[in-house]
Design a protein around this motif. Structure first.
Motif, PDB file in Angstrom:
ATOM      1  N   ILE A   1     -10.224  29.431   6.894  1.00  0.00           N
ATOM      2  CA  ILE A   1      -8.842  28.911   6.787  1.00  0.00           C
ATOM      3  C   ILE A   1      -8.630  28.316   5.382  1.00  0.00           C
ATOM      4  O   ILE A   1      -7.603  28.561   4.740  1.00  0.00           O
ATOM      5  N   ALA A   2      -9.630  27.549   4.911  1.00  0.00           N
ATOM      6  CA  ALA A   2      -9.493  26.894   3.600  1.00  0.00           C
ATOM      7  C   ALA A   2      -9.411  27.919   2.468  1.00  0.00           C
ATOM      8  O   ALA A   2      -8.793  27.657   1.437  1.00  0.00           O
ATOM      9  N   ALA A   3     -10.036  29.080   2.655  1.00  0.00           N
ATOM     10  CA  ALA A   3     -10.072  30.101   1.590  1.00  0.00           C
ATOM     11  C   ALA A   3      -8.926  31.105   1.709  1.00  0.00           C
ATOM     12  O   ALA A   3      -8.857  32.065   0.937  1.00  0.00           O
ATOM     13  N   THR A   4      -8.033  30.906   2.691  1.00  0.00           N
ATOM     14  CA  THR A   4      -6.966  31.884   2.953  1.00  0.00           C
ATOM     15  C   THR A   4      -5.669  31.498   2.263  1.00  0.00           C
ATOM     16  O   THR A   4      -5.193  30.379   2.412  1.00  0.00           O
ATOM     17  N   GLU A   5      -5.104  32.432   1.534  1.00  0.00           N
ATOM     18  CA  GLU A   5      -3.805  32.227   0.884  1.00  0.00           C
ATOM     19  C   GLU A   5      -2.700  32.287   1.936  1.00  0.00           C
ATOM     20  O   GLU A   5      -1.866  31.408   2.026  1.00  0.00           O
ATOM     21  N   PHE A   6      -2.701  33.357   2.724  1.00  0.00           N
ATOM     22  CA  PHE A   6      -1.743  33.463   3.833  1.00  0.00           C
ATOM     23  C   PHE A   6      -2.252  34.423   4.901  1.00  0.00           C
ATOM     24  O   PHE A   6      -3.143  35.227   4.654  1.00  0.00           O
ATOM     25  N   VAL A   7      -1.655  34.267   6.074  1.00  0.00           N
ATOM     26  CA  VAL A   7      -1.967  35.137   7.209  1.00  0.00           C
ATOM     27  C   VAL A   7      -0.718  35.977   7.455  1.00  0.00           C
ATOM     28  O   VAL A   7       0.399  35.447   7.416  1.00  0.00           O
ATOM     29  N   ALA A   8      -0.883  37.280   7.658  1.00  0.00           N
ATOM     30  CA  ALA A   8       0.267  38.179   7.764  1.00  0.00           C
ATOM     31  C   ALA A   8       0.093  39.136   8.949  1.00  0.00           C
ATOM     32  O   ALA A   8      -1.029  39.387   9.386  1.00  0.00           O
ATOM     33  N   PRO A   9       1.212  39.701   9.421  1.00  0.00           N
ATOM     34  CA  PRO A   9       1.107  40.704  10.477  1.00  0.00           C
ATOM     35  C   PRO A   9       0.613  42.026   9.897  1.00  0.00           C
ATOM     36  O   PRO A   9       0.888  42.331   8.734  1.00  0.00           O
ATOM     37  N   ALA A  10      -0.097  42.784  10.704  1.00  0.00           N
ATOM     38  CA  ALA A  10      -0.582  44.091  10.245  1.00  0.00           C
ATOM     39  C   ALA A  10      -0.667  45.059  11.416  1.00  0.00           C
ATOM     40  O   ALA A  10      -0.772  44.639  12.577  1.00  0.00           O
ATOM     41  N   VAL A  11      -0.573  46.333  11.093  1.00  0.00           N
ATOM     42  CA  VAL A  11      -0.900  47.383  12.066  1.00  0.00           C
ATOM     43  C   VAL A  11      -1.953  48.245  11.397  1.00  0.00           C
ATOM     44  O   VAL A  11      -1.763  48.696  10.260  1.00  0.00           O
ATOM     45  N   GLU A  12      -3.064  48.439  12.078  1.00  0.00           N
ATOM     46  CA  GLU A  12      -4.076  49.337  11.539  1.00  0.00           C
ATOM     47  C   GLU A  12      -3.880  50.734  12.137  1.00  0.00           C
ATOM     48  O   GLU A  12      -3.566  50.866  13.322  1.00  0.00           O
ATOM     49  N   VAL A  13      -4.025  51.745  11.291  1.00  0.00           N
ATOM     50  CA  VAL A  13      -4.055  53.136  11.765  1.00  0.00           C
ATOM     51  C   VAL A  13      -5.519  53.546  11.722  1.00  0.00           C
ATOM     52  O   VAL A  13      -6.091  53.679  10.635  1.00  0.00           O
ATOM     53  N   ILE A  14      -6.135  53.673  12.862  1.00  0.00           N
ATOM     54  CA  ILE A  14      -7.542  54.100  12.880  1.00  0.00           C
ATOM     55  C   ILE A  14      -7.601  55.604  13.116  1.00  0.00           C
ATOM     56  O   ILE A  14      -6.644  56.201  13.626  1.00  0.00           O
ATOM     57  N   ASP A  15      -8.721  56.191  12.729  1.00  0.00           N
ATOM     58  CA  ASP A  15      -8.887  57.639  12.886  1.00  0.00           C
ATOM     59  C   ASP A  15     -10.372  57.940  12.992  1.00  0.00           C
ATOM     60  O   ASP A  15     -11.033  58.173  11.973  1.00  0.00           O
ATOM     61  N   SER A  16     -10.880  57.923  14.200  1.00  0.00           N
ATOM     62  CA  SER A  16     -12.303  58.239  14.348  1.00  0.00           C
ATOM     63  C   SER A  16     -12.560  59.654  13.872  1.00  0.00           C
ATOM     64  O   SER A  16     -11.773  60.564  14.147  1.00  0.00           O
ATOM     65  N   ARG A  17     -13.657  59.822  13.155  1.00  0.00           N
ATOM     66  CA  ARG A  17     -14.033  61.164  12.744  1.00  0.00           C
ATOM     67  C   ARG A  17     -14.814  61.867  13.866  1.00  0.00           C
ATOM     68  O   ARG A  17     -15.214  63.023  13.726  1.00  0.00           O
ATOM     69  N   TYR A  18     -15.027  61.185  14.976  1.00  0.00           N
ATOM     70  CA  TYR A  18     -15.743  61.784  16.114  1.00  0.00           C
ATOM     71  C   TYR A  18     -14.740  62.255  17.167  1.00  0.00           C
ATOM     72  O   TYR A  18     -13.832  61.502  17.560  1.00  0.00           O
TER      73      TYR A  18
END
Ligand code: OOG
Ligand code: MG
Length: 259
Positions: free
Chosen positions: A126-143
């Motif tokens: 927390i002390a080292a964080t500038e900001f927290v933001a929303p995100a969506v990850e697009v994952i793509d398993s190669r399997y």
């Protein structure tokens, strides 16, 4: 027949380049361990860097019970995010870049200080964080069919493929990140709800887990990097025409369509 590290790297990088899924490494390399898999991962990431990308952050995977159950894996993993994986908010996600893309809502930490060491805890994060933001990850398993064991997914850079980092963001000090709620919609349907506490009890605990894990390999996180804490809900498949909305309490909403 067994395979070695360099063959494994070729197998995984070819799957990315050809957009064609492959078989789990452990099919032929049954005693592949997680440490060796992180060595393979490092080479898979280096292949992206050799093509001109730079590392912009890291991602945690399998930090929520929802994801661990979906993937049948009981431990977290990490991977590296490279500049070619960035997708600007508001941009359509081009599914033809991927093999079998899935989307998942995440909380992102953007660091203002380096973070390294075997004794880092959530408060240090927390002390080292500038900001927290929303995100969506697009994952793509190669399997094929996302069928893998922990060593397999680690070698595959933990299915990293793309991520959308929302604008805005908040200072995490004074906010209880466990209580950040998320409503996740795909194609207009509410597919899952979750709160930050789903992520190893606290989203910052995911980042401290990562820092301690990296310390064992003599590595760390750098100021300016984006760290995804892991999916709060199950991942959902997307195809051309899919719409995705991840609405977060306090952080804001990420919304995009797929082509
Ligand atoms: C592994 C990657 C998991 C997360 O947030 O849990 C992950 C996978 O499900 O393919 O990114
Ligand atoms: Mg994820």
């Amino acid at each position: 027949m067994s395979i070695d590290t360099s063959q494994a790297v070729i197998q995984l990088t070819s799957a990315v380049a050809d957009r064609k899924s492959t078989t789990p490494l452990t099919n032929e390399w049954s005693d592949l361990n997680v440490e060796t898999s992180y060595d393979i991962q490092a080479q898979v990431v280096k292949a992206r860097l050799d093509q001109g990308s730079v590392i912009v952050g890291a991602k945690l995977g399998l930090t929520s019970v929802a994801k661990q159950q979906q993937m049948n894996v009981t431990e977290p993993a990490y991977g590296w995010l490279t500049s070619d994986m960035r997708i600007d908010p508001g941009q359509a996600v081009d599914t033809s870049r991927f093999i079998q893309p899935r989307v998942e809502p995440e909380i992102a930490f953007v660091l203002k200080n380096d973070l390294e060491g075997a004794h880092i805890g959530a408060a240090d994060v927390i002390a080292a964080t500038e900001f927290v933001a929303p995100a969506v990850e697009v994952i793509d398993s190669r399997y094929a069919g996302y069928k893998f064991t922990l060593p397999d997914v680690v070698a595959d850079n933990s299915s990293s493929a793309g991520f959308v980092l929302g604008g805005g963001g908040i200072d995490p000090k004074g906010v209880d990140l466990r209580l950040i709620g998320c409503a996740f919609y795909v194609n207009g349907e509410l597919v899952a709800t979750a709160a930050g506490a789903a992520l190893l009890g606290h989203p910052a605990s995911c980042v401290s887990w990562l820092v301690r894990k990296l310390a064992a390999r003599g590595e760390g996180l750098r100021a300016g990097q984006v760290i995804l804490a892991g999916a709060m809900t199950e991942a959902k498949a997307v195809t051309p025409g899919s719409s995705v909305v991840a609405a977060f309490d306090r952080l804001g909403t990420i919304e995009f369509g797929c082509i």
